[in-house]
Motif scaffolding. Structure first.
Motif, PDB file in Angstrom:
ATOM      1  N   PRO A  52       0.784  -1.235   0.000  1.00 44.25           N
ATOM      2  CA  PRO A  52       0.000   0.000   0.000  1.00 44.25           C
ATOM      3  C   PRO A  52       0.821   1.294   0.000  1.00 44.25           C
ATOM      4  CG  PRO A  52       0.108  -0.849   2.221  1.00 44.25           C
ATOM      5  CD  PRO A  52       0.892  -1.816   1.357  1.00 44.25           C
ATOM      6  N   ALA A  53       2.135   1.200  -0.237  1.00 41.94           N
ATOM      7  CA  ALA A  53       2.950   2.424  -0.179  1.00 41.94           C
ATOM      8  C   ALA A  53       2.468   3.486  -1.171  1.00 41.94           C
ATOM      9  CB  ALA A  53       4.418   2.080  -0.441  1.00 41.94           C
ATOM     10  N   MET A  54       1.826   3.039  -2.257  1.00 39.75           N
ATOM     11  CA  MET A  54       1.366   3.996  -3.278  1.00 39.75           C
ATOM     12  C   MET A  54      -0.066   4.492  -3.051  1.00 39.75           C
ATOM     13  SD  MET A  54       2.758   2.949  -7.077  1.00 39.75           S
ATOM     14  CE  MET A  54       1.363   3.802  -7.811  1.00 39.75           C
ATOM     15  N   ALA A  55      -0.646   4.176  -1.909  1.00 35.58           N
ATOM     16  CA  ALA A  55      -2.042   4.591  -1.671  1.00 35.58           C
ATOM     17  C   ALA A  55      -2.187   6.117  -1.714  1.00 35.58           C
ATOM     18  CB  ALA A  55      -2.533   4.042  -0.336  1.00 35.58           C
ATOM     19  N   ASP A  56      -1.143   6.820  -1.263  1.00 33.72           N
ATOM     20  CA  ASP A  56      -1.206   8.289  -1.312  1.00 33.72           C
ATOM     21  C   ASP A  56      -1.304   8.789  -2.761  1.00 33.72           C
ATOM     22  OD1 ASP A  56       1.455   7.392  -1.783  1.00 33.72           O
ATOM     23  OD2 ASP A  56       2.220   9.400  -1.366  1.00 33.72           O
ATOM     24  N   CYS A  57      -0.652   8.090  -3.669  1.00 35.46           N
ATOM     25  CA  CYS A  57      -0.690   8.492  -5.087  1.00 35.46           C
ATOM     26  C   CYS A  57      -2.096   8.302  -5.662  1.00 35.46           C
ATOM     27  CB  CYS A  57       0.302   7.665  -5.909  1.00 35.46           C
ATOM     28  SG  CYS A  57       2.010   7.863  -5.357  1.00 35.46           S
ATOM     29  N   ALA A  58      -2.704   7.149  -5.323  1.00 29.52           N
ATOM     30  CA  ALA A  58      -4.066   6.889  -5.800  1.00 29.52           C
ATOM     31  C   ALA A  58      -5.025   7.947  -5.263  1.00 29.52           C
ATOM     32  CB  ALA A  58      -4.514   5.490  -5.372  1.00 29.52           C
ATOM     33  N   ALA A  59      -4.841   8.307  -3.987  1.00 28.10           N
ATOM     34  CA  ALA A  59      -5.699   9.340  -3.396  1.00 28.10           C
ATOM     35  C   ALA A  59      -5.441  10.696  -4.055  1.00 28.10           C
ATOM     36  CB  ALA A  59      -5.448   9.418  -1.888  1.00 28.10           C
ATOM     37  N   ALA A  60      -4.163  11.017  -4.267  1.00 29.74           N
ATOM     38  CA  ALA A  60      -3.819  12.310  -4.881  1.00 29.74           C
ATOM     39  C   ALA A  60      -4.430  12.438  -6.272  1.00 29.74           C
ATOM     40  CB  ALA A  60      -2.293  12.457  -4.962  1.00 29.74           C
ATOM     41  N   MET A  61      -4.428  11.344  -7.028  1.00 28.55           N
ATOM     42  CA  MET A  61      -4.928  11.385  -8.403  1.00 28.55           C
ATOM     43  C   MET A  61      -6.448  11.322  -8.466  1.00 28.55           C
ATOM     44  SD  MET A  61      -2.105   8.923 -10.143  1.00 28.55           S
ATOM     45  CE  MET A  61      -2.324   9.411 -11.825  1.00 28.55           C
ATOM     46  N   GLY A  62      -7.068  10.911  -7.380  1.00 23.15           N
ATOM     47  CA  GLY A  62      -8.530  10.867  -7.362  1.00 23.15           C
ATOM     48  C   GLY A  62      -9.129   9.722  -8.161  1.00 23.15           C
ATOM     49  N   VAL A  63      -8.379   8.619  -8.291  1.00 22.39           N
ATOM     50  CA  VAL A  63      -8.925   7.482  -9.031  1.00 22.39           C
ATOM     51  C   VAL A  63      -9.920   6.717  -8.155  1.00 22.39           C
ATOM     52  CG1 VAL A  63      -6.897   7.275 -10.492  1.00 22.39           C
ATOM     53  CG2 VAL A  63      -7.022   5.934  -8.373  1.00 22.39           C
ATOM     54  N   GLU A  64     -10.747   5.905  -8.792  1.00 23.23           N
ATOM     55  CA  GLU A  64     -11.789   5.194  -8.043  1.00 23.23           C
ATOM     56  C   GLU A  64     -11.412   3.759  -7.703  1.00 23.23           C
ATOM     57  OE1 GLU A  64     -15.821   5.675  -9.487  1.00 23.23           O
ATOM     58  OE2 GLU A  64     -15.288   7.593 -10.385  1.00 23.23           O
ATOM     59  N   ALA A  65     -10.414   3.212  -8.393  1.00 18.81           N
ATOM     60  CA  ALA A  65     -10.055   1.807  -8.147  1.00 18.81           C
ATOM     61  C   ALA A  65      -8.578   1.586  -8.460  1.00 18.81           C
ATOM     62  CB  ALA A  65     -10.913   0.884  -9.009  1.00 18.81           C
ATOM     63  N   VAL A  66      -8.035   0.549  -7.807  1.00 13.85           N
ATOM     64  CA  VAL A  66      -6.645   0.142  -8.031  1.00 13.85           C
ATOM     65  C   VAL A  66      -6.628  -1.369  -8.226  1.00 13.85           C
ATOM     66  CG1 VAL A  66      -4.348  -0.021  -6.996  1.00 13.85           C
ATOM     67  CG2 VAL A  66      -5.712   2.047  -6.663  1.00 13.85           C
ATOM     68  N   VAL A  67      -6.008  -1.800  -9.314  1.00 12.57           N
ATOM     69  CA  VAL A  67      -5.862  -3.225  -9.598  1.00 12.57           C
ATOM     70  C   VAL A  67      -4.391  -3.583  -9.394  1.00 12.57           C
ATOM     71  CG1 VAL A  67      -6.100  -5.035 -11.329  1.00 12.57           C
ATOM     72  CG2 VAL A  67      -7.753  -3.145 -11.271  1.00 12.57           C
ATOM     73  N   LEU A  68      -4.147  -4.536  -8.492  1.00  9.79           N
ATOM     74  CA  LEU A  68      -2.774  -4.935  -8.169  1.00  9.79           C
ATOM     75  C   LEU A  68      -2.402  -6.180  -8.963  1.00  9.79           C
ATOM     76  CD1 LEU A  68      -3.044  -4.558  -4.276  1.00  9.79           C
ATOM     77  CD2 LEU A  68      -2.204  -2.870  -5.931  1.00  9.79           C
ATOM     78  N   TRP A  69      -1.232  -6.148  -9.547  1.00 11.38           N
ATOM     79  CA  TRP A  69      -0.790  -7.294 -10.353  1.00 11.38           C
ATOM     80  C   TRP A  69       0.628  -7.678  -9.931  1.00 11.38           C
ATOM     81  CZ3 TRP A  69       3.611  -6.998 -13.390  1.00 11.38           C
ATOM     82  CH2 TRP A  69       4.134  -5.705 -13.571  1.00 11.38           C
ATOM     83  N   GLN A  70       0.987  -8.925 -10.177  1.00 14.34           N
ATOM     84  CA  GLN A  70       2.390  -9.320 -10.051  1.00 14.34           C
ATOM     85  C   GLN A  70       2.673 -10.470 -10.990  1.00 14.34           C
ATOM     86  OE1 GLN A  70       3.469 -10.650  -6.081  1.00 14.34           O
ATOM     87  NE2 GLN A  70       1.326 -10.990  -5.607  1.00 14.34           N
ATOM     88  N   GLY A  71       3.951 -10.752 -11.171  1.00 10.14           N
ATOM     89  CA  GLY A  71       4.330 -11.753 -12.162  1.00 10.14           C
ATOM     90  C   GLY A  71       4.533 -11.074 -13.503  1.00 10.14           C
ATOM     91  N   ALA A  72       4.219 -11.803 -14.571  1.00 14.49           N
ATOM     92  CA  ALA A  72       4.467 -11.269 -15.905  1.00 14.49           C
ATOM     93  C   ALA A  72       3.217 -10.576 -16.444  1.00 14.49           C
ATOM     94  CB  ALA A  72       4.878 -12.403 -16.843  1.00 14.49           C
ATOM     95  N   SER A  73       3.419  -9.559 -17.264  1.00 13.04           N
ATOM     96  CA  SER A  73       2.298  -8.848 -17.876  1.00 13.04           C
ATOM     97  C   SER A  73       2.420  -8.845 -19.393  1.00 13.04           C
ATOM     98  CB  SER A  73       2.264  -7.400 -17.375  1.00 13.04           C
ATOM     99  OG  SER A  73       3.357  -6.674 -17.932  1.00 13.04           O
ATOM    100  N   GLY A  74       3.312  -9.664 -19.910  1.00 13.14           N
ATOM    101  CA  GLY A  74       3.541  -9.620 -21.360  1.00 13.14           C
ATOM    102  C   GLY A  74       4.487  -8.504 -21.754  1.00 13.14           C
ATOM    103  N   GLY A  75       5.217  -7.994 -20.758  1.00 12.52           N
ATOM    104  CA  GLY A  75       6.201  -6.947 -21.082  1.00 12.52           C
ATOM    105  C   GLY A  75       5.578  -5.587 -21.299  1.00 12.52           C
ATOM    106  N   ALA A  76       4.530  -5.249 -20.526  1.00  9.65           N
ATOM    107  CA  ALA A  76       3.975  -3.890 -20.597  1.00  9.65           C
ATOM    108  C   ALA A  76       5.036  -2.896 -20.122  1.00  9.65           C
ATOM    109  CB  ALA A  76       2.724  -3.787 -19.720  1.00  9.65           C
TER     110      ALA A  76
END
Ligand SMILES: [Zn+2]
Length: 351
Positions: A164-188
């Motif tokens: 949750p270290a980035m929770a302040d960023c999500a709050a600052a940006m005013g987004v409504e949701a956060v999707v957490l991922w780990q592992g591979a993403s196909g090289g995004a």
């Protein structure tokens, strides 16, 4: 502020692509640095106009000596995708030359050192662009990749290691949701931005101070003056909260109150038949298990010519389609479920 032009050599003689990069030099050597890019998928413009609205704030901060950390801004990161029109329709997601998604197959470095990138060789141009963007962004403490969805609420993809270290960023940006991922993403691009730091000892990687996210600024048609200004304000609040810009008039972000869920909870709800989609719900709605999300009219005018799409579990409607004609198997809705999806995916949700 310094402006420079990057050039990507095209795949045939006489063709090349250019895009501008803006750099602000930070006044404080120890301050965190930030990199912002928009429209990696060439036609996703909410982030482009947000950056356009952010730049006067950054210029003013620079004039007043309040830019503490280095800031690199790439307002339109994909000149190849920007130029792709097919019969009048813009096509900015896949490179015409290779059929590759512009946000996949980025080089994954073992260390955050751009000199480890393979040399750019002629062709294909999308590969050169990806190497260039990694080179431009590598080494920044904060990396923001501004995209948008089809129709959706504003939300973030965040590497699970940064939450949750980035929770302040999500709050600052005013987004409504956060999707957490780990592992591979196909090289995004996001994966390429965090991968080198995940190879390091945690103390050295300083993950608690690192910000990496793919920002989904609502839908493709949400290119509006008011939204751009609000998003610019959110980006600015983030830069102030993280000490990149000094501004005593900006309050610290409050606690993040939006939806947070692992990628495995996302239900990619599809239609078994092709047809016209009539939605019952919109992004931001909360739904019950079994609730009707949409009706697909596959055989108009016939008895039993339509079918209903029900929510596989209770959750939050993240996105829906902006087009109303869908093929069999086509995505209808992205739902953030309260528990793991029976069809849980890892890696990228879409091609
Ligand atoms: Zn995108």
């Amino acid at each position: 502020m310094h402006k420079s032009i990057e050039t990507i050599v095209g795949d045939t003689e006489g063709v090349s692509y250019e895009f501008p990069v803006f750099r602000f030099s930070g006044a404080s050597a120890g301050a965190p640095s930030a990199y912002l890019q928009a429209a990696l998928h060439g036609g996703e413009l909410p982030g482009v106009v947000a950056i356009d609205a952010l730049m006067p704030k950054l210029r003013r901060a620079a004039d007043e000596g309040r830019v503490l950390g280095n800031i690199t801004v790439v307002p339109w990161a994909n000149p190849i995708g920007r130029a792709q029109y097919q019969f009048g329709d813009h096509q900015g997601r896949f490179h015409f030359g290779t059929r590759n998604n512009f946000n996949r197959d980025f080089p994954l470095l073992e260390k955050p050192d751009a000199s480890l990138l393979p040399p750019e060789v002629p062709g294909p141009a999308d590969k050169s662009l990806k190497r260039r963007l990694v080179a431009l962004s590598m080494g920044h403490d904060i990396v923001l990749d501004l995209h948008c969805d089809d129709e959706g609420v504003p939300y973030l993809y965040v590497p699970a290691q940064l939450w949750p270290a980035m929770a302040d960023c999500a709050a600052a940006m005013g987004v409504e949701a956060v999707v957490l991922w780990q592992g591979a993403s196909g090289g995004a691009f996001e994966e390429a931005s965090i991968h080198p730091y995940l190879q390091m000892p945690a103390g050295e990687a300083k993950l608690d101070q690192r910000v990496v996210t793919t920002v989904e600024y609502r839908g493709v048609v949400d290119v509006e003056r008011d939204l751009a200004q609000a998003d610019a304000d959110g980006l600015y609040r983030l830069l102030v909260a993280r000490g990149v810009v000094d501004d005593k008039t900006i309050a610290a972000p409050s606690a993040f109150a939006g939806v947070v869920a692992p990628l495995e909870n996302i239900e990619m709800v599809t239609t078994p038949k092709a047809g016209a989609v009539l939605y019952d719900v919109k992004p931001g709605d909360r739904v019950r298990a079994g609730q009707r999300l949409a009706t697909i009219v596959h055989a108009p005018g016939e008895k039993n010519g339509s079918l209903e799409i029900a929510a596989p579990q209770a959750g939050f409607v993240l996105t829906r389609r902006s087009i109303r004609v869908l093929p069999a198997g086509g995505d209808v809705i992205k739902l953030v479920g309260e528990r793991r999806s029976a069809d849980a995916r890892t890696g990228a949700l879409e091609d």
